[in-house]
Design a protein around this motif. Structure first.
Motif, PDB file in Angstrom:
ATOM      1  N   GLY A  41       0.813  -1.212   0.000  1.00 44.82           N
ATOM      2  CA  GLY A  41       0.000   0.000   0.000  1.00 44.82           C
ATOM      3  C   GLY A  41       0.843   1.257   0.000  1.00 44.82           C
ATOM      4  N   THR A  42       1.898   1.242   0.782  1.00 42.47           N
ATOM      5  CA  THR A  42       2.816   2.380   0.824  1.00 42.47           C
ATOM      6  C   THR A  42       3.464   2.594  -0.537  1.00 42.47           C
ATOM      7  OG1 THR A  42       3.302   1.975   3.161  1.00 42.47           O
ATOM      8  CG2 THR A  42       4.885   3.320   1.943  1.00 42.47           C
ATOM      9  N   GLY A  48       5.403   3.761  -6.627  1.00 47.85           N
ATOM     10  CA  GLY A  48       6.523   2.855  -6.865  1.00 47.85           C
ATOM     11  C   GLY A  48       6.121   1.564  -7.545  1.00 47.85           C
ATOM     12  N   GLU A  49       7.066   0.621  -7.565  1.00 49.05           N
ATOM     13  CA  GLU A  49       6.872  -0.678  -8.199  1.00 49.05           C
ATOM     14  C   GLU A  49       7.162  -1.799  -7.209  1.00 49.05           C
ATOM     15  OE1 GLU A  49       8.427  -1.403 -12.264  1.00 49.05           O
ATOM     16  OE2 GLU A  49       9.419   0.524 -11.947  1.00 49.05           O
ATOM     17  N   VAL A  59      11.039  -7.096  -4.061  1.00 49.43           N
ATOM     18  CA  VAL A  59      11.685  -5.794  -4.200  1.00 49.43           C
ATOM     19  C   VAL A  59      10.591  -4.735  -4.229  1.00 49.43           C
ATOM     20  CG1 VAL A  59      13.030  -4.281  -5.706  1.00 49.43           C
ATOM     21  CG2 VAL A  59      13.655  -6.679  -5.483  1.00 49.43           C
ATOM     22  N   TYR A  60      10.736  -3.737  -3.381  1.00 46.07           N
ATOM     23  CA  TYR A  60       9.853  -2.573  -3.368  1.00 46.07           C
ATOM     24  C   TYR A  60      10.695  -1.396  -3.824  1.00 46.07           C
ATOM     25  CZ  TYR A  60       6.751  -5.475  -0.581  1.00 46.07           C
ATOM     26  OH  TYR A  60       5.932  -6.481  -0.154  1.00 46.07           O
ATOM     27  N   ASN A  64      11.473   6.703  -8.236  1.00 47.59           N
ATOM     28  CA  ASN A  64      12.715   7.100  -8.898  1.00 47.59           C
ATOM     29  C   ASN A  64      13.617   5.916  -9.255  1.00 47.59           C
ATOM     30  OD1 ASN A  64      13.219   6.753  -6.051  1.00 47.59           O
ATOM     31  ND2 ASN A  64      15.208   7.720  -6.352  1.00 47.59           N
ATOM     32  N   VAL A  65      13.207   4.680  -8.927  1.00 46.51           N
ATOM     33  CA  VAL A  65      14.025   3.496  -9.189  1.00 46.51           C
ATOM     34  C   VAL A  65      13.222   2.499 -10.005  1.00 46.51           C
ATOM     35  CG1 VAL A  65      15.248   1.546  -8.129  1.00 46.51           C
ATOM     36  CG2 VAL A  65      15.276   3.780  -7.019  1.00 46.51           C
ATOM     37  N   GLY A  66      13.769   2.054 -11.139  1.00 46.46           N
ATOM     38  CA  GLY A  66      13.106   1.035 -11.948  1.00 46.46           C
ATOM     39  C   GLY A  66      13.369  -0.341 -11.370  1.00 46.46           C
TER      40      GLY A  66
END
Length: 85
Positions: A41-42, A48-49, A59-60, A64-66
Motif C-alpha cells: 500500500g505504501t 513505486g513498483e 523488491v519494493y 525514482n528506481v526502476g
C-alpha cells in the motif's frame, strides 16, 4: 523482518526514495501477510513498483528506481551484473 513493527522502517526508506529488498523466508506467515499489505500500500501510494524476485523475496522500488529485470542471460545489461547466472 520478524514482526509487523518492522514495516514502518521499510515505509520510511520508500518515503526517502530508497529501494528495499525484503526476504520473508524467516517471517511468520501471518506477520508476512500484514507486512506485505502495508508495504504494498505504501509503495502504491508513492507511485513505486513491486517485483517478486523469488519465493518470499520481494523488491519494493520507489518512483525514482526502476524494478524491471529479465532472467534471460542474453539480455542482461552490464548495469545489472548481479542478475547474471
Amino acid at each position: 523482518p520478524k514482526s509487523f513493527d518492522d514495516a514502518q522502517q521499510v515505509a520510511n526508506c520508500l518515503k526517502d526514495k530508497k529501494p528495499v529488498v525484503i526476504n520473508f523466508e524467516s517471517t511468520d506467515g501471518e506477520a508476512a501477510k500484514r507486512i506485505i499489505d502495508f508495504i504494498s500500500g505504501t509503495t502504491y501510494a508513492l507511485g513505486g513498483e513491486i517485483k517478486r524476485v523469488r519465493y518470499r523475496v520481494i523488491v519494493y522500488a520507489p518512483v525514482n528506481v526502476g524494478a524491471s529485470y529479465t532472467q534471460d542471460e542474453k539480455s542482461v545489461s552490464a548495469e545489472m551484473p548481479w542478475l547474471k547466472k
